[in-house]
Design an enzyme around this catalytic site. Structure first.
Site, PDB file in Angstrom:
ATOM      1  CG  ASP A   1      -1.699  -1.127   1.508  1.00  0.00           C
ATOM      2  OD1 ASP A   1      -2.048  -1.785   0.532  1.00  0.00           O
ATOM      3  OD2 ASP A   1      -1.999  -1.392   2.690  1.00  0.00           O
TER       4      ASP A   1
HETATM    5  N1  URA Z   1      -1.088  -5.989   3.861  1.00  0.00           N
HETATM    6  C1  URA Z   1      -1.568  -4.736   3.866  1.00  0.00           C
HETATM    7  O1  URA Z   1      -2.585  -4.467   4.464  1.00  0.00           O
HETATM    8  N2  URA Z   1      -0.879  -3.787   3.210  1.00  0.00           N
HETATM    9  C2  URA Z   1       0.266  -4.023   2.551  1.00  0.00           C
HETATM   10  O2  URA Z   1       0.849  -3.100   1.988  1.00  0.00           O
HETATM   11  C3  URA Z   1       0.754  -5.332   2.565  1.00  0.00           C
HETATM   12  C4  URA Z   1       0.060  -6.302   3.228  1.00  0.00           C
END
Ligand code: URA
Length: 233
Positions: free
Chosen positions: A104
């Site tokens: 993310d």
């Molecule tokens: N899980 C998440 O919630 N975000 C990420 O970036 C990776 C795994």
């Protein structure tokens, strides 16, 4: 063996039209001899431009320490992306360099990038349960009952057909934990903690399979050998 104009264009040097002009200008050699036909086929390792060997003609595999604030999408409308951290020529390659899975925008840590399409498919396939370790900081104290809950393989996230696979949780501080996942559902770590009434405040990926970040600073990448995962399949 690849056509010279196609090779230079695919490696991000220039357009095919420009490649033809570069050949005509004598800037390209094959095995030490000046090439005069842009359609000539050559082994990439034998080609030089302006006296320099080609830039990673066989492909790239990179380990990036992703900083916060950059998205993994190539779509400029989604905001500044991780590809802005790479040399401009690499951003013009075809096949393009993509991330192996995504983190993310606000997640930091270990992210692999490659132009090897088959490797992306192999490493993101649910068949290959590559363990990924995350460090999460949450807004409320963690309780030991979360350990068997995540380990059970029964946690159902909204909108998902299958429950989460068994995941290992290690509570390292009242509001901090490490979580080992062998899959990568959308926003999985945040959604798993949300299912327990907690919000993830910070998320960092520490490991991907056997690989870790060592002391690599945020925003920097290093090259890995293309055969890094050959023994993993
Ligand atoms: N899980 C998440 O919630 N975000 C990420 O970036 C990776 C795994």
């Amino acid at each position: 063996m690849r056509r010279l104009d196609q090779l230079l264009a695919n490696l991000g040097y220039c357009s095919r039209r420009e490649a033809r002009a570069w050949v005509e200008a004598g800037r390209v050699t094959v095995a030490g001899s000046v090439a005069d036909d842009p359609g000539q086929k050559a082994a990439p390792a034998a080609v030089q431009v302006d006296g320099e060997p080609l830039d990673h003609p066989d492909g790239l595999l990179l380990l990036l320490h992703k900083p916060a604030g950059l998205v993994c999408s190539h779509d400029e409308r989604e905001g500044p992306n991780i590809y802005s951290l790479l040399p401009p020529r690499w951003r013009l390659r075809n096949p393009q360099i993509t991330s192996i899975g995504r983190l993310d925008k606000e997640t930091t840590g270990l992210l692999l990038l490659t132009d090897q399409t088959a490797l992306v498919h192999r490493l993101t396939s649910p068949k290959h349960k590559v363990p990924k370790i995350y460090r999460a900081t949450v807004d409320r104290d963690l309780t030991p009952d979360l350990i068997p809950l995540f380990a059970a393989g029964t946690l159902q996230l909204e909108g998902e057909k299958e429950p989460c696979r068994p995941a290992e949780l290690k509570i390292t501080a009242p509001r901090e934990a490490e979580l080992i996942l062998t899959e990568g559902k959308y926003h999985q770590v945040r959604r798993m903690f949300a299912a327990t009434g907690r919000t993830v405040l910070a998320l960092h990926r520490i490991r991907f399979g056997e690989l870790d970040l060592d002391d690599q600073p945020a925003g920097q990448w290093r090259e890995l050998p293309l055969d890094t995962f050959d023994s993993a399949f």
